[in-house]
Design a protein around this motif. Structure first.
Motif, PDB file in Angstrom:
ATOM      1  N   UNK A 193      13.593 -35.865  12.730  1.00 52.64           N
ATOM      2  CA  UNK A 193      13.709 -34.684  11.879  1.00 52.64           C
ATOM      3  C   UNK A 193      13.583 -33.431  12.732  1.00 52.64           C
ATOM      4  N   UNK A 194      14.408 -32.450  12.400  1.00 55.87           N
ATOM      5  CA  UNK A 194      14.323 -31.152  13.069  1.00 55.87           C
ATOM      6  C   UNK A 194      13.867 -30.061  12.132  1.00 55.87           C
ATOM      7  N   UNK A 195      13.310 -30.448  10.964  1.00 56.66           N
ATOM      8  CA  UNK A 195      12.859 -29.465   9.977  1.00 56.66           C
ATOM      9  C   UNK A 195      11.713 -28.627  10.561  1.00 56.66           C
ATOM     10  N   UNK A 196      11.662 -27.312  10.328  1.00 55.80           N
ATOM     11  CA  UNK A 196      12.530 -26.537   9.417  1.00 55.80           C
ATOM     12  C   UNK A 196      13.669 -25.775  10.101  1.00 55.80           C
ATOM     13  N   UNK A 197      13.533 -25.462  11.409  1.00 52.76           N
ATOM     14  CA  UNK A 197      14.495 -24.572  12.062  1.00 52.76           C
ATOM     15  C   UNK A 197      15.438 -25.279  13.016  1.00 52.76           C
ATOM     16  N   UNK A 198      15.173 -26.540  13.310  1.00 46.69           N
ATOM     17  CA  UNK A 198      16.020 -27.266  14.244  1.00 46.69           C
ATOM     18  C   UNK A 198      15.780 -26.910  15.687  1.00 46.69           C
ATOM     19  N   UNK A 199      14.674 -26.232  15.985  1.00 41.88           N
ATOM     20  CA  UNK A 199      14.372 -25.881  17.369  1.00 41.88           C
ATOM     21  C   UNK A 199      13.767 -27.068  18.119  1.00 41.88           C
ATOM     22  N   UNK A 200      12.993 -27.874  17.396  1.00 41.79           N
ATOM     23  CA  UNK A 200      12.416 -29.106  17.941  1.00 41.79           C
ATOM     24  C   UNK A 200      12.878 -30.278  17.071  1.00 41.79           C
ATOM     25  N   UNK A 201      12.891 -31.457  17.672  1.00 39.46           N
ATOM     26  CA  UNK A 201      13.218 -32.666  16.920  1.00 39.46           C
ATOM     27  C   UNK A 201      12.198 -33.739  17.279  1.00 39.46           C
ATOM     28  N   UNK A 202      11.536 -34.255  16.235  1.00 39.02           N
ATOM     29  CA  UNK A 202      10.553 -35.316  16.406  1.00 39.02           C
ATOM     30  C   UNK A 202      11.200 -36.660  16.100  1.00 39.02           C
ATOM     31  N   UNK A 203      11.006 -37.629  16.987  1.00 42.09           N
ATOM     32  CA  UNK A 203      11.621 -38.950  16.861  1.00 42.09           C
ATOM     33  C   UNK A 203      10.523 -39.994  16.744  1.00 42.09           C
TER      34      UNK A 203
END
Length: 362
Positions: A142-152
């Motif tokens: 998920x990259x919520x909310x801004x798409x600056x980071x993505x957690x896998x």
């Protein structure tokens, strides 16, 4: 499912955002404007907040997976992934679910998973090789909310699927290519389906065959005898030995030899399923394994599982497998992994070696 350690990384948008912050900080340093420092600090805090919210989105999320124990070679199938949001108040938003390998069904996007909700998601899988395969881990990101980071996040249950041979429809002429009809009359009069006659009850007769109305009328026990049935038996001999000069020690066969072997396996599977559907009793014999005469779905499953794991053997001699006595009174079908034998007489056995191109529909 076992949860692996989560990973959070910058996206391309996040990298661009960091570059912008660096440029703003440089401008503030060169101009000495406090407003620029405040602006860059606000932008940096937004970046940190995005990283924290991204991790929070997938916090307390668990995954379980249901998948069938078997699949057919080259045929797509699905696994049911259930995602549970264990948070009490906050929803899980904008989650990408990965873990399949079929185009269009390899991943799914989930918009919202409410607090405490279980959400089912289907993922598509397909395997081109027989045998036991381990499904890949299920991945959530998920990259919520801004798409600056993505957690896998990855969840792995090491789920295994037995991939069975491909089964194709038999041509009707395949039955007539067998050596012998395989039909013989059963001697047990109680094993049939149609009424044959009435006879006096004798000790040992099945009480379920007592004709109670007739017995009451004549004053003695009378039992029904049923029409003798016809048992149709087929023995499938599968010689798994490869042509001479082909090595199997490395585990990698030449493409044309591997294709011919798989065609032979598919032919045996198609014959077994086709004859079982036609109410035949079927036996399958290879140089290394043996499944005796039997009928029904359970017997069909045992045959297909054996064929899913069968492996080629090196060429050793021109003799065929033992247990030839199994074919006494039965129709015989012979299949070879060596295409040079297709259409020729089977040494030591009745009948010819069947050709996969001529027996099954494409």
């Amino acid at each position: 499912m076992k949860r692996l350690r989560p990973r959070t990384r910058l996206t391309q948008t996040g990298v661009a955002f960091v570059v912008i912050i660096a440029l703003v900080q440089t401008a503030g340093f060169t101009t000495g404007e406090n407003l620029v420092y405040l602006l860059s600090a606000g932008v940096a805090s937004l970046l940190i907040l995005s990283a924290l919210l991204t991790r929070l989105t997938l916090r307390r999320v668990s995954v379980s997976r249901d998948v069938g124990s078997t699949a057919e070679r080259g045929v797509p199938f699905r696994s049911n992934v259930r995602i549970r949001n264990g948070k009490r108040l906050l929803p899980t938003l904008s989650v990408q679910v990965n873990g399949g390998n079929v185009p269009g069904e390899a991943s799914r996007h989930v918009g919202t998973i409410s607090a405490g909700q279980h959400l089912p998601v289907w993922l598509g899988h397909q395997f081109e090789r027989r045998g036991v395969h381990v499904l890949p881990p299920v991945g959530l990101n998920s990259g919520f909310p801004l798409g600056l980071f993505r957690t896998v996040l990855s969840y792995d249950d090491r789920a295994e699927v037995v991939v069975l041979p491909r089964v194709t429809k038999l041509k009707p002429a395949a039955v007539h290519q067998l050596d012998g009809s395989g039909e013989k009359t059963r001697r047990d009069l109680g094993a049939g389906d149609e009424f044959f006659s009435l006879s006096d009850y004798e000790p040992g007769d099945d009480v379920r065959r007592i004709a109670w109305k007739v017995s009451a009328r004549v004053g003695r026990f009378v039992v029904r005898e049923l029409e003798p049935t016809v048992a149709r038996n087929v023995c499938l001999y599968f010689d798994t030995r490869l042509p001479s000069g082909t090595s199997v020690e490395s585990g990698v066969l030449p493409p044309e030899v591997d294709e011919e072997f798989e065609m032979a396996v598919d032919l045996v599977a198609s014959l077994a399923v086709g004859f079982l559907e036609r109410q035949y009793a079927v036996s399958v014999i290879t140089p290394t394994d043996h499944i005796g005469i039997g009928e029904g779905k359970g017997h069909c499953d045992r045959i297909l599982r054996m064929l899913a794991l069968v492996q080629p053997l090196p060429h050793s001699s021109d003799t065929w497998p033992a247990r030839i006595e199994e074919s006494a009174g039965a129709a015989v079908a012979v299949v070879s992994a060596n295409s040079d034998h297709w259409g020729g007489r089977a040494p030591g056995l009745r009948g010819r070696v069947l050709n996969p191109h001529e027996v099954t529909y494409a």
